[in-house]
Design a protein around this motif. Structure first.
Motif, PDB file in Angstrom:
ATOM      1  N   GLY A   1       0.831  -1.199   0.000  1.00 31.01           N
ATOM      2  CA  GLY A   1       0.000   0.000   0.000  1.00 31.01           C
ATOM      3  C   GLY A   1       0.863   1.245   0.000  1.00 31.01           C
ATOM      4  N   ALA A   2       0.234   2.374  -0.348  1.00 30.22           N
ATOM      5  CA  ALA A   2       0.925   3.657  -0.335  1.00 30.22           C
ATOM      6  C   ALA A   2       0.988   4.227   1.084  1.00 30.22           C
ATOM      7  N   ARG A   3       0.221   3.640   1.967  1.00 29.49           N
ATOM      8  CA  ARG A   3       0.285   3.959   3.400  1.00 29.49           C
ATOM      9  C   ARG A   3       0.097   2.619   4.088  1.00 29.49           C
TER      10      ARG A   3
ATOM     11  N   ARG B   1      -6.484  -0.737  -5.540  1.00 28.58           N
ATOM     12  CA  ARG B   1      -7.335   0.076  -6.435  1.00 28.58           C
ATOM     13  C   ARG B   1      -6.886   1.529  -6.375  1.00 28.58           C
ATOM     14  N   PHE B   2      -6.425   1.943  -5.212  1.00 30.74           N
ATOM     15  CA  PHE B   2      -5.906   3.310  -5.058  1.00 30.74           C
ATOM     16  C   PHE B   2      -4.707   3.533  -5.987  1.00 30.74           C
ATOM     17  N   PHE B   3      -3.791   2.557  -6.026  1.00 34.62           N
ATOM     18  CA  PHE B   3      -2.661   2.683  -6.961  1.00 34.62           C
ATOM     19  C   PHE B   3      -3.186   2.884  -8.380  1.00 34.62           C
TER      20      PHE B   3
ATOM     21  N   HIS C   1      -2.005  -2.101  12.715  1.00 34.33           N
ATOM     22  CA  HIS C   1      -2.946  -2.162  13.835  1.00 34.33           C
ATOM     23  C   HIS C   1      -2.174  -2.129  15.159  1.00 34.33           C
ATOM     24  N   PRO C   2      -2.638  -1.340  16.129  1.00 35.95           N
ATOM     25  CA  PRO C   2      -1.888  -1.222  17.400  1.00 35.95           C
ATOM     26  C   PRO C   2      -1.657  -2.565  18.091  1.00 35.95           C
ATOM     27  N   ASP C   3      -2.577  -3.525  17.940  1.00 34.21           N
ATOM     28  CA  ASP C   3      -2.373  -4.845  18.570  1.00 34.21           C
ATOM     29  C   ASP C   3      -1.169  -5.568  17.963  1.00 34.21           C
TER      30      ASP C   3
HETATM   31  N1  COA Z   1      -4.219   3.159   0.186  1.00 29.16           N
HETATM   32  C1  COA Z   1      -5.377   3.802  -0.009  1.00 29.16           C
HETATM   33  N2  COA Z   1      -6.159   4.269   0.987  1.00 29.16           N
HETATM   34  C2  COA Z   1      -5.694   4.089   2.236  1.00 29.16           C
HETATM   35  C3  COA Z   1      -4.495   3.449   2.521  1.00 29.16           C
HETATM   36  C4  COA Z   1      -3.747   2.975   1.433  1.00 29.16           C
HETATM   37  N3  COA Z   1      -2.583   2.348   1.605  1.00 29.16           N
HETATM   38  N4  COA Z   1      -4.302   3.408   3.845  1.00 29.16           N
HETATM   39  C5  COA Z   1      -5.354   4.022   4.387  1.00 29.16           C
HETATM   40  N5  COA Z   1      -6.200   4.421   3.411  1.00 29.16           N
HETATM   41  C6  COA Z   1      -7.481   5.071   3.577  1.00 29.16           C
HETATM   42  C7  COA Z   1      -8.482   4.095   4.163  1.00 29.16           C
HETATM   43  O1  COA Z   1      -9.111   3.318   3.153  1.00 29.16           O
HETATM   44  C8  COA Z   1      -9.431   5.030   4.877  1.00 29.16           C
HETATM   45  O2  COA Z   1     -10.302   5.599   3.946  1.00 29.16           O
HETATM   46  P1  COA Z   1     -11.845   5.874   4.320  1.00 29.16           P
HETATM   47  O3  COA Z   1     -11.785   6.825   5.476  1.00 29.16           O
HETATM   48  O4  COA Z   1     -12.390   6.446   3.077  1.00 29.16           O
HETATM   49  O5  COA Z   1     -12.399   4.530   4.670  1.00 29.16           O
HETATM   50  C9  COA Z   1      -8.503   6.130   5.373  1.00 29.16           C
HETATM   51  O6  COA Z   1      -7.352   6.106   4.511  1.00 29.16           O
HETATM   52  C10 COA Z   1      -8.046   5.904   6.778  1.00 29.16           C
HETATM   53  O7  COA Z   1      -7.336   4.663   6.834  1.00 29.16           O
HETATM   54  P2  COA Z   1      -7.314   3.678   8.063  1.00 29.16           P
HETATM   55  O8  COA Z   1      -6.368   2.577   7.752  1.00 29.16           O
HETATM   56  O9  COA Z   1      -8.701   3.252   8.410  1.00 29.16           O
HETATM   57  O10 COA Z   1      -6.636   4.586   9.129  1.00 29.16           O
HETATM   58  P3  COA Z   1      -6.907   4.650  10.613  1.00 29.16           P
HETATM   59  O11 COA Z   1      -5.854   5.536  11.144  1.00 29.16           O
HETATM   60  O12 COA Z   1      -8.334   4.959  10.854  1.00 29.16           O
HETATM   61  O13 COA Z   1      -6.688   3.136  11.097  1.00 29.16           O
HETATM   62  C11 COA Z   1      -5.482   1.132  11.516  1.00 29.16           C
HETATM   63  C12 COA Z   1      -5.402   2.618  11.269  1.00 29.16           C
HETATM   64  C13 COA Z   1      -4.050   0.642  11.791  1.00 29.16           C
HETATM   65  C14 COA Z   1      -6.345   0.795  12.726  1.00 29.16           C
HETATM   66  C15 COA Z   1      -6.054   0.453  10.266  1.00 29.16           C
HETATM   67  O14 COA Z   1      -5.299   0.828   9.141  1.00 29.16           O
HETATM   68  C16 COA Z   1      -6.050  -1.058  10.380  1.00 29.16           C
HETATM   69  O15 COA Z   1      -6.912  -1.675  10.988  1.00 29.16           O
HETATM   70  N6  COA Z   1      -5.061  -1.722   9.781  1.00 29.16           N
HETATM   71  C17 COA Z   1      -4.959  -3.156   9.918  1.00 29.16           C
HETATM   72  C18 COA Z   1      -4.107  -3.748   8.952  1.00 29.16           C
HETATM   73  C19 COA Z   1      -2.674  -3.653   9.297  1.00 29.16           C
HETATM   74  O16 COA Z   1      -2.234  -3.564  10.420  1.00 29.16           O
HETATM   75  N7  COA Z   1      -1.901  -3.719   8.245  1.00 29.16           N
HETATM   76  C20 COA Z   1      -0.496  -3.695   8.320  1.00 29.16           C
HETATM   77  C21 COA Z   1       0.040  -3.050   7.099  1.00 29.16           C
HETATM   78  S1  COA Z   1       1.671  -3.642   6.776  1.00 29.16           S
END
Ligand code: COA
Length: 267
Positions: free
Chosen positions: A129-131, A224-226, A135-137
């Motif tokens: 992903g681009a971000r 899909r964002f990409f 998850h805090p857990d």
């Molecule tokens: N590409 C496109 N959109 C993204 C994105 C990405 N990489 N990352 C976040 N967004 C968007 C989300 O779709 C969301 O959009 P919406 O408000 O329209 O639904 C918005 O940005 C906020 O993102 P979100 O991830 O929900 O941020 P948050 O700060 O509310 O929550 C977490 C943070 C950590 C709780 C949440 O991202 C999560 O549950 N992640 C679990 C998965 C995880 O830990 N992955 C590890 C990645 S290596």
């Protein structure tokens, strides 16, 4: 290591950087592709895929610093890893290459596109992903595991599709067992601090984004964002896969990646 792969190493700023290659990396078949692994892994995870494209493309998989056979330090930023990736390519004599990255490796690949744009012929972004907010857990579990010196565990439902056999889940865990828990924690911080949402539109390289349909760590929406922001991004969502699409559906994964690489102009 799979018998038809070659192990190699170079030195970057005095430290060993190890890789495996699917043939002589100084030679050239098709595209030159540099694969980057994700959090808490090493290049071993790409071995099956490297062998599967060996007849048509020249590919290496890096062990990022402090992972696998590469020396430290363990970085907490994708741009630092991207620098090492570009230096490995230079040491191999690759002026230009395609970079492919899984999960945190995708953040490294995107950083290569932002900071080493002139070196790239293309990008393959795999379950990433681009971000990459974590998850805090998961972060807490990784921090506690690092402090206790035990292996961190991500629940299987986050990382694998429902129908993925437990034997494959166990095999992936075994492949990644030798990474120090402190390094894995640094990787999670690298993920959590990565955010190029506002900049992906600048990346004009031919790009393939591949995602498992059931990926909960970096879901299809991220891919899909990409596609929506990057001018030359193709998208492939693979059924029956989660966050480990190239392990869970290796044949389908190799098919879409080969098709993409085959269509790139000769480098
Ligand atoms: N590409 C496109 N959109 C993204 C994105 C990405 N990489 N990352 C976040 N967004 C968007 C989300 O779709 C969301 O959009 P919406 O408000 O329209 O639904 C918005 O940005 C906020 O993102 P979100 O991830 O929900 O941020 P948050 O700060 O509310 O929550 C977490 C943070 C950590 C709780 C949440 O991202 C999560 O549950 N992640 C679990 C998965 C995880 O830990 N992955 C590890 C990645 S290596």
């Amino acid at each position: 290591m799979t018998s038809d792969l070659i192990a190699g190493e170079v030195r970057v700023e005095g430290r060993r950087v190890a890789y495996r290659a699917n043939g002589d990396p100084a030679g050239r078949r098709g595209q030159r592709v540099l694969y980057v692994h994700g959090t808490g892994c090493s290049g071993v995870v790409w071995e099956g895929h490297l062998a599967a494209i060996a007849d048509v493309h020249t590919a290496v998989a890096i062990d990022l610093p402090a992972h696998g056979r590469s020396e430290g330090p363990s970085f907490r930023g994708a741009a630092d890893h991207a620098h090492v990736v570009a230096e490995l390519a230079s040491a191999l004599g690759w002026e230009r290459f395609v970079v492919a990255g899984h999960s945190m490796g995708g953040a490294v690949a995107l950083s290569c596109a932002l900071y080493h744009a002139e070196r790239l012929d293309g990008l393959v972004l795999v379950d990433t992903g681009a971000r990459l907010r974590v998850h805090p857990d998961i972060l807490r579990g990784a921090r506690e595991a690092a402090a206790a010196g035990r292996r961190p565990a991500t629940p299987r439902e986050w990382a694998f599709a429902r129908a993925t056999p437990q034997a494959l889940v166990d095999a992936v865990a075994a492949m990644t067992a030798d990474v120090d828990a402190r390094v894995t924690y640094a990787d999670w911080i690298c993920d959590d601090s990565f955010d190029c949402l506002s900049r992906v539109g600048e990346i004009a390289h031919p790009t393939l984004a591949v995602c498992g349909e059931e990926d909960r760590l970096t879901p299809p929406a991220y891919h899909r964002f990409f596609q929506s922001r990057m001018p030359r991004c193709e998208l492939a969502i693979v059924r029956g896969a989660g966050h480990w699409v190239f392990q869970e559906q290796p044949a389908a994964f190799t098919r879409v990646v080969r098709d993409f690489l085959d269509r790139l102009p000769a480098g």
